[in-house]
Structure formats: structure tokens, C-alpha cells
Design a protein around this motif. Structure first.
Motif, mmCIF file in Angstrom:
data_model
loop_
_atom_site.group_PDB
_atom_site.id
_atom_site.type_symbol
_atom_site.label_atom_id
_atom_site.label_comp_id
_atom_site.label_asym_id
_atom_site.label_seq_id
_atom_site.Cartn_x
_atom_site.Cartn_y
_atom_site.Cartn_z
ATOM 1 N N UNK A 30 59.448 15.582 -3.327
ATOM 2 C CA UNK A 30 58.463 16.543 -3.164
ATOM 3 C C UNK A 30 57.033 16.437 -3.681
ATOM 4 N N UNK A 31 57.123 15.740 -5.169
ATOM 5 C CA UNK A 31 55.822 15.678 -5.867
ATOM 6 C C UNK A 31 55.105 14.492 -4.955
ATOM 7 N N UNK A 32 55.763 13.513 -4.587
ATOM 8 C CA UNK A 32 55.188 12.229 -4.045
ATOM 9 C C UNK A 32 54.585 12.746 -2.693
ATOM 10 N N UNK A 33 55.210 13.654 -1.780
ATOM 11 C CA UNK A 33 54.730 13.723 -0.557
ATOM 12 C C UNK A 33 53.610 14.923 -0.780
ATOM 13 N N UNK A 34 53.602 15.665 -1.712
ATOM 14 C CA UNK A 34 52.486 16.711 -2.071
ATOM 15 C C UNK A 34 51.281 16.052 -2.465
ATOM 16 N N UNK A 35 51.364 15.234 -3.631
ATOM 17 C CA UNK A 35 50.343 14.738 -4.410
ATOM 18 C C UNK A 35 49.976 13.134 -4.060
ATOM 19 N N UNK A 36 50.601 12.508 -3.239
ATOM 20 C CA UNK A 36 50.201 11.027 -3.075
ATOM 21 C C UNK A 36 50.041 10.987 -1.379
ATOM 22 N N UNK A 38 49.696 13.756 0.474
ATOM 23 C CA UNK A 38 48.962 15.013 0.767
ATOM 24 C C UNK A 38 49.647 15.831 2.023
ATOM 25 N N UNK A 39 50.826 15.632 2.182
ATOM 26 C CA UNK A 39 51.707 16.240 3.262
ATOM 27 C C UNK A 39 53.049 16.916 2.633
ATOM 28 N N UNK A 40 53.073 17.873 2.202
ATOM 29 C CA UNK A 40 54.361 18.112 1.222
ATOM 30 C C UNK A 40 55.485 18.416 2.148
ATOM 31 N N UNK A 41 56.631 18.029 1.640
ATOM 32 C CA UNK A 41 57.979 18.150 2.333
ATOM 33 C C UNK A 41 58.661 19.353 2.036
ATOM 34 N N UNK A 42 58.626 20.353 2.972
ATOM 35 C CA UNK A 42 59.146 21.656 3.044
ATOM 36 C C UNK A 42 60.417 21.916 2.849
ATOM 37 N N UNK A 43 61.213 20.884 3.552
ATOM 38 C CA UNK A 43 62.822 21.052 3.588
ATOM 39 C C UNK A 43 63.208 20.225 2.303
ATOM 40 N N UNK A 44 62.803 19.620 1.406
ATOM 41 C CA UNK A 44 63.170 19.027 0.314
ATOM 42 C C UNK A 44 63.230 20.377 -0.640
#
Length: 169
Positions: A30-36, A38-44
Motif C-alpha cells: 500500500x505504501x509503495x503504490x501510494x508514494x512510489x 502515485x496510484x494507491x491500491x484500495x483493495x490492499x
């Protein structure tokens, strides 16, 4: 009986550990997809919330098996061994009643109600995640029965009166 307890403990420890590891990995994702990315993973994020509830239920079942539930032993320890056994069995019966009424019966009710609702991100019926309520209710029920048997047989140390009666023999 002790073999059943050991088996249940092993299974629950593996399940609790696996769910905790999955929570850590999914949170890192979740942190990787959000900050790296730029597209947060909602399912996780949603799955981590359900895994947290599961790991809490697994832990509660383990605590029930270890007789680690909250108590205030100061008065009970001053009583004789017979009274300590009676109160310990009463405490297990209260835990058993909770497991049957709230976790088992209430869990089955909530699972059946929630099967018609879908999770927002995962697209899975919510009842699938609530199934751990009755499952852990059964586990707590098994543990309380094992605890009652062990208390009645004297396999569980109850307190100061237990030690003084053994020393007096």
C-alpha cells in the motif's frame, strides 16, 4: 486432550502469524503504490482491515486456550482449592456462554446477513470475512471445554491454595 490443545495451538499460531505477515506485506504494498507509483491500491487497505480482525480473533482463541483472560485473583487465591476450582470452572462456563451466544450464534446470524453485501474494493461477499466469528466461537468452545476438564482433573495450577495443599500432603 493435550494433543488436541497442542494441535489447535499450532494451527492458530500459524494462522495468526500468517495473517500478521500478510498484513505487513500488504501495508508495505500500500505504501509503495501510494508514494512510489502515485496510484494507491484500495483493495490492499480493505484486506488488511479484515486480516486484522481475523488475527485478533485467532489471538482471542489462543488466550482462551491459555486461560489468559482478564481476572482479579486476589480474593480467589485466599480461598481453598475447592472454591478456586468452582470459580475457575464458573469463569470457563461464562467464557463458553460468550463463545456460544455471541461468536457462534451471533456470528452465524451476521454471516448470513452479510452474504448479500459485497466489499467495495475486493468484490467478495462481506460474509466470507465474517465467517471467522463462528469458527473462532467453535475454537473458544473447544478450549473452554478442555480447560474445564483440566481444572476438574487438577492439571491446571489454580493458585496459592493449590500449592499449600500439595505441600501439606
Amino acid at each position: 486432550m493435550s494433543q488436541l490443545r497442542k494441535l489447535l495451538n499450532t494451527i492458530l499460531n500459524v494462522l495468526a502469524g500468517t495473517s500478521f505477515l500478510a498484513m505487513v506485506l500488504l501495508t508495505c504494498w500500500q505504501v509503495f503504490t501510494r508514494y512510489i507509483l502515485g496510484n494507491p491500491s484500495s483493495w490492499s487497505e480493505e484486506l488488511v482491515a479484515y486480516l486484522f480482525a481475523w488475527s485478533s480473533l485467532f489471538g482471542a482463541a489462543l488466550v482462551t486456550g491459555e486461560r489468559g483472560h482478564m481476572n482479579i485473583p486476589i480474593l480467589v487465591e485466599k480461598m481453598g482449592l475447592g472454591a478456586q476450582k468452582a470459580l475457575a470452572i464458573f469463569g470457563e462456563l461464562v467464557a463458553c456462554t460468550f463463545a456460544v451466544v455471541i461468536l457462534l450464534y451471533g456470528g452465524v446470524q451476521i454471516v448470513s446477513l452479510a452474504m448479500g453485501q459485497m466489499t467495495s474494493s475486493l468484490g467478495v461477499p462481506v460474509g466470507v470475512f465474517y465467517i471467522m466469528l463462528p469458527v473462532c466461537g467453535v475454537l473458544n468452545l473447544i478450549y473452554t471445554v478442555l480447560n474445564i476438564i483440566d481444572i476438574a482433573k487438577g492439571n491446571i495450577k489454580l493458585g496459592a491454595a493449590d500449592e499449600t495443599e500439595k505441600e501439606g500432603r
